[in-house]
Design an enzyme around this catalytic site. Structure first.
Site, PDB file in Angstrom:
ATOM      1  N   ARG A  83      57.125 109.822  14.860  1.00  0.00           N
ATOM      2  CA  ARG A  83      58.444 110.399  14.543  1.00  0.00           C
ATOM      3  C   ARG A  83      58.357 111.891  14.786  1.00  0.00           C
ATOM      4  O   ARG A  83      57.525 112.575  14.188  1.00  0.00           O
ATOM      5  CB  ARG A  83      58.819 110.119  13.090  1.00  0.00           C
ATOM      6  CG  ARG A  83      60.330 110.223  12.812  1.00  0.00           C
ATOM      7  CD  ARG A  83      60.644 110.140  11.318  1.00  0.00           C
ATOM      8  NE  ARG A  83      60.083 111.292  10.657  1.00  0.00           N
ATOM      9  CZ  ARG A  83      59.425 111.255   9.492  1.00  0.00           C
ATOM     10  NH1 ARG A  83      59.252 110.144   8.840  1.00  0.00           N
ATOM     11  NH2 ARG A  83      58.943 112.368   8.985  1.00  0.00           N
ATOM     12  N   GLU A 102      57.259 119.134  13.603  1.00  0.00           N
ATOM     13  CA  GLU A 102      55.964 118.495  13.878  1.00  0.00           C
ATOM     14  C   GLU A 102      56.231 117.115  14.437  1.00  0.00           C
ATOM     15  O   GLU A 102      57.356 116.624  14.407  1.00  0.00           O
ATOM     16  CB  GLU A 102      55.126 118.364  12.597  1.00  0.00           C
ATOM     17  CG  GLU A 102      55.776 117.454  11.560  1.00  0.00           C
ATOM     18  CD  GLU A 102      54.803 116.852  10.560  1.00  0.00           C
ATOM     19  OE1 GLU A 102      53.580 116.930  10.756  1.00  0.00           O
ATOM     20  OE2 GLU A 102      55.289 116.268   9.570  1.00  0.00           O
ATOM     21  N   ASN A 104      54.760 113.203  13.841  1.00  0.00           N
ATOM     22  CA  ASN A 104      53.921 112.373  12.974  1.00  0.00           C
ATOM     23  C   ASN A 104      53.439 111.185  13.773  1.00  0.00           C
ATOM     24  O   ASN A 104      54.246 110.372  14.214  1.00  0.00           O
ATOM     25  CB  ASN A 104      54.734 111.883  11.774  1.00  0.00           C
ATOM     26  CG  ASN A 104      55.329 113.039  10.995  1.00  0.00           C
ATOM     27  OD1 ASN A 104      54.648 113.679  10.214  1.00  0.00           O
ATOM     28  ND2 ASN A 104      56.603 113.338  11.246  1.00  0.00           N
ATOM     29  N   SER A 109      57.254 107.359   8.154  1.00  0.00           N
ATOM     30  CA  SER A 109      57.957 106.437   7.257  1.00  0.00           C
ATOM     31  C   SER A 109      59.476 106.633   7.256  1.00  0.00           C
ATOM     32  O   SER A 109      60.011 107.475   7.960  1.00  0.00           O
ATOM     33  CB  SER A 109      57.394 106.556   5.847  1.00  0.00           C
ATOM     34  OG  SER A 109      57.547 107.870   5.393  1.00  0.00           O
ATOM     35  N   LYS A 263      48.128 119.424  13.347  1.00  0.00           N
ATOM     36  CA  LYS A 263      48.845 120.695  13.530  1.00  0.00           C
ATOM     37  C   LYS A 263      48.121 121.574  14.544  1.00  0.00           C
ATOM     38  O   LYS A 263      48.740 122.321  15.290  1.00  0.00           O
ATOM     39  CB  LYS A 263      48.974 121.420  12.182  1.00  0.00           C
ATOM     40  CG  LYS A 263      49.534 120.558  11.040  1.00  0.00           C
ATOM     41  CD  LYS A 263      51.014 120.583  10.953  1.00  0.00           C
ATOM     42  CE  LYS A 263      51.630 119.922   9.730  1.00  0.00           C
ATOM     43  NZ  LYS A 263      51.419 118.501   9.489  1.00  0.00           N
ATOM     44  N   LYS A 322      50.183 126.711   7.952  1.00  0.00           N
ATOM     45  CA  LYS A 322      49.992 125.265   7.803  1.00  0.00           C
ATOM     46  C   LYS A 322      48.532 124.846   7.913  1.00  0.00           C
ATOM     47  O   LYS A 322      47.889 125.111   8.927  1.00  0.00           O
ATOM     48  CB  LYS A 322      50.767 124.522   8.903  1.00  0.00           C
ATOM     49  CG  LYS A 322      52.265 124.741   8.872  1.00  0.00           C
ATOM     50  CD  LYS A 322      52.933 123.788   9.851  1.00  0.00           C
ATOM     51  CE  LYS A 322      54.436 123.843   9.715  1.00  0.00           C
ATOM     52  NZ  LYS A 322      55.077 122.770  10.486  1.00  0.00           N
ATOM     53  N   GLU A 326      49.001 116.240   6.040  1.00  0.00           N
ATOM     54  CA  GLU A 326      50.262 115.530   6.218  1.00  0.00           C
ATOM     55  C   GLU A 326      50.843 115.191   4.855  1.00  0.00           C
ATOM     56  O   GLU A 326      50.153 115.234   3.852  1.00  0.00           O
ATOM     57  CB  GLU A 326      50.021 114.220   6.988  1.00  0.00           C
ATOM     58  CG  GLU A 326      49.368 114.394   8.354  1.00  0.00           C
ATOM     59  CD  GLU A 326      50.252 115.146   9.314  1.00  0.00           C
ATOM     60  OE1 GLU A 326      51.481 115.022   9.230  1.00  0.00           O
ATOM     61  OE2 GLU A 326      49.712 115.889  10.155  1.00  0.00           O
ATOM     62  N   GLY A 327      52.117 114.820   4.868  1.00  0.00           N
ATOM     63  CA  GLY A 327      52.703 114.260   3.653  1.00  0.00           C
ATOM     64  C   GLY A 327      53.535 115.226   2.827  1.00  0.00           C
ATOM     65  O   GLY A 327      54.072 114.856   1.791  1.00  0.00           O
ATOM     66  N   ARG A 408      66.896 113.757   6.972  1.00  0.00           N
ATOM     67  CA  ARG A 408      66.506 114.064   5.584  1.00  0.00           C
ATOM     68  C   ARG A 408      67.073 115.425   5.225  1.00  0.00           C
ATOM     69  O   ARG A 408      67.065 116.338   6.042  1.00  0.00           O
ATOM     70  CB  ARG A 408      64.992 114.097   5.442  1.00  0.00           C
ATOM     71  CG  ARG A 408      64.327 112.755   5.643  1.00  0.00           C
ATOM     72  CD  ARG A 408      62.812 112.895   5.694  1.00  0.00           C
ATOM     73  NE  ARG A 408      62.412 113.715   6.813  1.00  0.00           N
ATOM     74  CZ  ARG A 408      61.196 114.215   6.969  1.00  0.00           C
ATOM     75  NH1 ARG A 408      60.255 113.995   6.077  1.00  0.00           N
ATOM     76  NH2 ARG A 408      60.909 114.955   8.036  1.00  0.00           N
TER      77      ARG A 408
END
Ligand code: ADP
Ligand code: MG
Length: 432
Positions: A83, A102, A104, A109, A263, A322, A326-327, A408
């Site tokens: 994604r 970024e 993923n 998800s 990253k 950064k 992740e997450g 989002r």
């Protein structure tokens, strides 16, 4: 067990249609790029050399990657589900531009849950009497698109009695999102099992041809929804990961593709000449990809790194710092960014991070509906994600698609964090 509804915005959010189309148009290019990186041993080796000296997690992933290559890859079918996330950067003249946050490449998800949000927002608009507007919401079903990729990989693996294994978290916080994809597979008569690393460690094995078995069942595809942060691993789980990577099963993603999503790799891609080296003969794809890049900077030891550290300390609000995580919730901003950089400016520790230009979108007003939270109007910004799916057999790409989108939205006071981190909520784009 506690069940809550997934958080969502009351209203769909406005998204410029030109940028939305641009994001879809570049997705197949990003699929090609990620796949090319995953096959380029030298590029990953050179790019991650400085990072793995200071970041143990990336180093451990890299060790498994090298070990599997040395043994010789047993896997011949490759499945990528990624994604690519963007924000709409507001230029000095007020024109928004699509900038990638970024990409993923593991456990991307919310493709499942967001397949339901169009219906929610369509209903809200109708309750308000806005039938015309409701009819303009675009259909969106990433769970189907992701499942079609998994189904293709399962078919090419070529063993009709083999199963698809979802590798899931110890504590399952997002099971319904995964079930949406799972249901699409059962609908196609493909058997799905859900296992943890622990189960693989205890019951997983390889036969002479490196076919993967768990509980006596052959596994055709391993779909990771776990394994992307250090806390997912203890010694046993690392051993389980190695077993999976050594197997013939189609890993989504294989460990090289996971590394392609770091990253550090993202930052190296923005260097002049890197895309050309990775995608020779793809000038148009390269131009489309590059147009989405924000400024990205290495903090490797040397003059270039020194200059960027000094620039960020002088003007921290221009940047995001950064680490290789992740997450959500790991990046540093503003005063905190300055303090951390001042502390590590003369240490190799700084190479664990990259620096990125901060994207500044135009805020809009919405209501964020989250269980047990008060209802109030908030100034919000949105992040658009496009799901990419591809399947490669040997050297041949047999599927390369954009599989849907995710919007989002979060309140502007939160600099960082996604839906799982409890900051952003699910949304639907309203194109203008
Ligand atoms: P993670 O892998 O933790 O999701 P991201 O790079 O996606 O890391 O960053 C997490 C969040 O931080 C994003 O969802 C976004 O809200 C914010 N963010 C990241 N990079 C930038 C940036 N360059 N400008 C503004 N916000 C950013
Ligand atoms: Mg992110």
């Amino acid at each position: 067990q506690v069940v809550n509804y997934a958080p969502f915005t009351l209203f769909p959010s406005v998204v410029p249609s030109a940028l939305f189309e641009q994001a879809y148009a570049v997705q197949q290019d990003f699929n090609l790029l990620v796949d090319a990186i995953s096959q380029n041993k030298e590029f990953l080796e050179q790019t991650l050399a400085s990072t793995i000296k200071v970041d143990d997690f990336t180093a451990q992933l890299f060790r498994i990657h090298m070990q599997v290559l040395e043994e010789g890859l047993a896997q011949s079918v490759f499945l990528g589900i990624n994604r690519s996330d963007y924000m709409f950067d507001c230029g000095a003249d007020g024109t928004p531009a699509l900038k990638q946050i970024e990409i993923n490449t593991i456990a991307a998800s919310f493709g499942g849950l967001t397949s339901r949000t169009v219906a929610v927002h369509g209903r809200v608009l109708k309750v308000l009497g806005k039938f015309q507007e409701a009819s303009r919401l675009l259909p969106n079903n990433p769970s189907k698109g992701l499942a079609l990729g998994i189904a293709k990989a399962w078919e090419l693996y070529g063993s009709p009695s083999a199963v698809v294994m979802f590798l899931v978290e110890e504590v399952q916080r997002n099971i319904f999102d995964q079930r949406c994809v799972e249901n699409e597979l059962w609908n196609r008569n493909i058997r799905v099992i859900r296992k943890r690393f622990r189960d693989v460690f205890e019951k997983g094995s390889l036969d002479d041809a490196k076919r993967l078995y768990i509980d006596g069942q052959e596994v055709a595809v391993v779909y990771y929804r776990e394994g992307y942060v250090p806390k997912n691993y203890d010694q046993q789980n690392w051993e389980a990961r190695l077993l999976l990577e050594r197997s013939r099963a189609v890993k989504c993603p294989d460990i090289a593709t996971q590394l392609a999503g770091t990253k550090k790799v993202q930052q190296e891609l923005s260097r002049p000449g890197t895309l050309e080296r990775l995608l020779p003969g793809h000038a148009e794809a390269i131009a489309r990809i590059r147009a989405t890049f924000a400024g990205l900077y290495s903090l490797d030891v040397g003059e270039e790194g020194d200059r960027m550290v000094a620039a960020a300390i002088a003007d921290p609000d221009r940047f995001v710092l950064k680490p290789q995580r992740e997450g959500g919730g790991n990046n540093l901003y503003g005063e905190e960014l300055r303090q951390v950089l001042e502390k590590i400016r003369d240490s190799p520790e700084r190479t664990a991070y990259i620096l990125m230009d901060k994207i500044k979108p135009q805020p809009t007003i919405n209501y964020l509906l989250r269980a047990h939270n008060p209802l109030q109007a908030s100034e919000c910004i949105s992040e658009l994600g496009i799901f990419g799916v591809y399947v490669r057999q040997g050297k041949e790409m047999v599927m390369n698609k954009a599989a849907g989108h995710l919007l989002r939205t979060k309140a502007i006071e939160h600099a960082d964090g996604g839906v799982a981190a409890g900051v952003a909520v699910l949304d639907t784009p309203y194109l203008v």
